[in-house]
Design a protein around this motif. Structure first.
Motif, PDB file in Angstrom:
ATOM      1  N   VAL A  80      54.152  32.337  66.631  1.00 20.94           N
ATOM      2  CA  VAL A  80      54.510  31.990  65.256  1.00 20.94           C
ATOM      3  C   VAL A  80      55.685  31.026  65.312  1.00 20.94           C
ATOM      4  CG1 VAL A  80      55.127  32.850  62.965  1.00 20.94           C
ATOM      5  CG2 VAL A  80      53.829  34.306  64.535  1.00 20.94           C
ATOM      6  N   CYS A  82      49.708  35.510  56.172  1.00 21.56           N
ATOM      7  CA  CYS A  82      49.973  36.113  57.487  1.00 21.56           C
ATOM      8  C   CYS A  82      49.450  37.546  57.526  1.00 21.56           C
ATOM      9  CB  CYS A  82      51.472  36.083  57.780  1.00 21.56           C
ATOM     10  SG  CYS A  82      52.143  34.446  58.155  1.00 21.56           S
ATOM     11  N   ASN A  93      54.150  27.807  60.173  1.00 21.75           N
ATOM     12  CA  ASN A  93      54.621  27.813  58.795  1.00 21.75           C
ATOM     13  C   ASN A  93      55.384  26.527  58.505  1.00 21.75           C
ATOM     14  OD1 ASN A  93      53.625  30.460  58.353  1.00 21.75           O
ATOM     15  ND2 ASN A  93      55.464  31.329  59.298  1.00 21.75           N
ATOM     16  N   LEU A 130      46.447  29.307  61.969  1.00 18.33           N
ATOM     17  CA  LEU A 130      46.773  29.419  60.549  1.00 18.33           C
ATOM     18  C   LEU A 130      47.971  28.524  60.266  1.00 18.33           C
ATOM     19  CD1 LEU A 130      46.680  30.664  57.698  1.00 18.33           C
ATOM     20  CD2 LEU A 130      48.055  32.570  58.597  1.00 18.33           C
ATOM     21  N   VAL A 154      50.265  30.666  64.500  1.00 16.24           N
ATOM     22  CA  VAL A 154      50.640  30.516  63.097  1.00 16.24           C
ATOM     23  C   VAL A 154      51.756  29.478  63.030  1.00 16.24           C
ATOM     24  CG1 VAL A 154      51.585  31.625  61.036  1.00 16.24           C
ATOM     25  CG2 VAL A 154      50.049  32.901  62.568  1.00 16.24           C
TER      26      VAL A 154
END
Length: 252
Positions: free
Chosen positions: A176, A118, A135, A82, A133
């Motif tokens: 993450v 998320c 960001n 993601l 993930v």
């Protein structure tokens, strides 16, 4: 090069700019990509360009019901990557001249959107015991940037969200991390330079020169460099809760 064959990635804000560049880099590394955004024509253009192993879903990441529909539409697909890239630059103005609506719009997309995405996709990753993930934040979340308070505050929020979330889901095997680009050459920065020139009474060239002079390499980074950095991060096993600077030395 990192081989992402067999993995599927969701990239928000994927119809243009950094999102399209990240989707392209992941696709070239072998991943199936799902580009997400609000403009179907832009999403169609990137999917048509990438061809096989690429699809699109229209979604407003700031809208909980829209994000839920996206999650449900992909329920039969194992999303293992993601990339929360969707974001807006917001106003270029003194804080006292910024409206509540302008402030809220930046936080709705840049921070709320990251939270909602998320929240939607992490449960499946933690249940499987794997996932990544990434960001997209900004060096502007780590250094002063006058007349850009909503943007810089939102990116600092993304950094805080990432470091804390890493400790929540890391024990389940999910990584993450944050990628913090510096100014990226393209239409968004051209807009910012134009607005800064209008605000300060300088020329666009002077506004750009003053900005890039803060970088050790004396230039902006490219969209392709950002895409390559995302792929490289996915090849760094053991990295979790990290913030990777890609700014041509602007933080330094």
């Amino acid at each position: 090069m990192t081989d992402l064959g067999g993995r599927t990635a969701v990239i928000t804000g994927g119809g243009s700019g950094l999102g399209a560049a990240i989707a392209t880099a992941l696709h070239e590394a072998g991943a199936e990509v799902v580009v997400v955004g609000r403009d179907p024509s832009k999403l169609d253009a990137i999917v048509d360009r990438l061809g096989t192993k690429a699809r699109r879903v229209v979604c407003d990441v700031a809208d909980p019901s829209s994000v839920d529909r996206l999650r449900d539409a992909l329920a039969d697909t194992e999303i293992s990557i993601l990339v929360n890239n969707a974001g807006i630059a917001g106003p270029v103005a003194a804080l006292t001249d910024i409206s509540v609506e302008q402030w809220d719009e930046v936080f709705d997309i840049n921070v709320r959107g990251t939270f909602l995405m998320c929240r939607a996709f992490l449960p499946a990753m933690t249940a499987r015991g794997s996932g990544d993930v990434i960001n997209i934040a900004s060096v502007s979340g780590k250094r002063p940037l006058a007349h850009r308070t909503p943007y810089t505050a939102s990116k600092m929020a993304v950094l805080g969200l990432t470091s804390t979330l890493a400790f929540e889901v890391g024990p389940a095997g999910v990584s993450v991390n944050t990628l913090s680009p510096g100014p990226v050459a393209g239409p968004r920065m051209e807009r910012n330079f134009r607005l800064e020139a209008e605000r300060s009474g300088s020329t666009v060239d002077d506004a750009e020169a003053a900005f890039v002079s803060r970088a050790a390499l004396g230039r902006m980074v490219t969209e392709e460099e950002v895409g390559g950095a995302v792929v490289a991060m996915l090849g760094m096993s053991g990295m979790c809760g990290a913030d990777i600077d890609l700014s041509a030395g602007m933080v330094a």
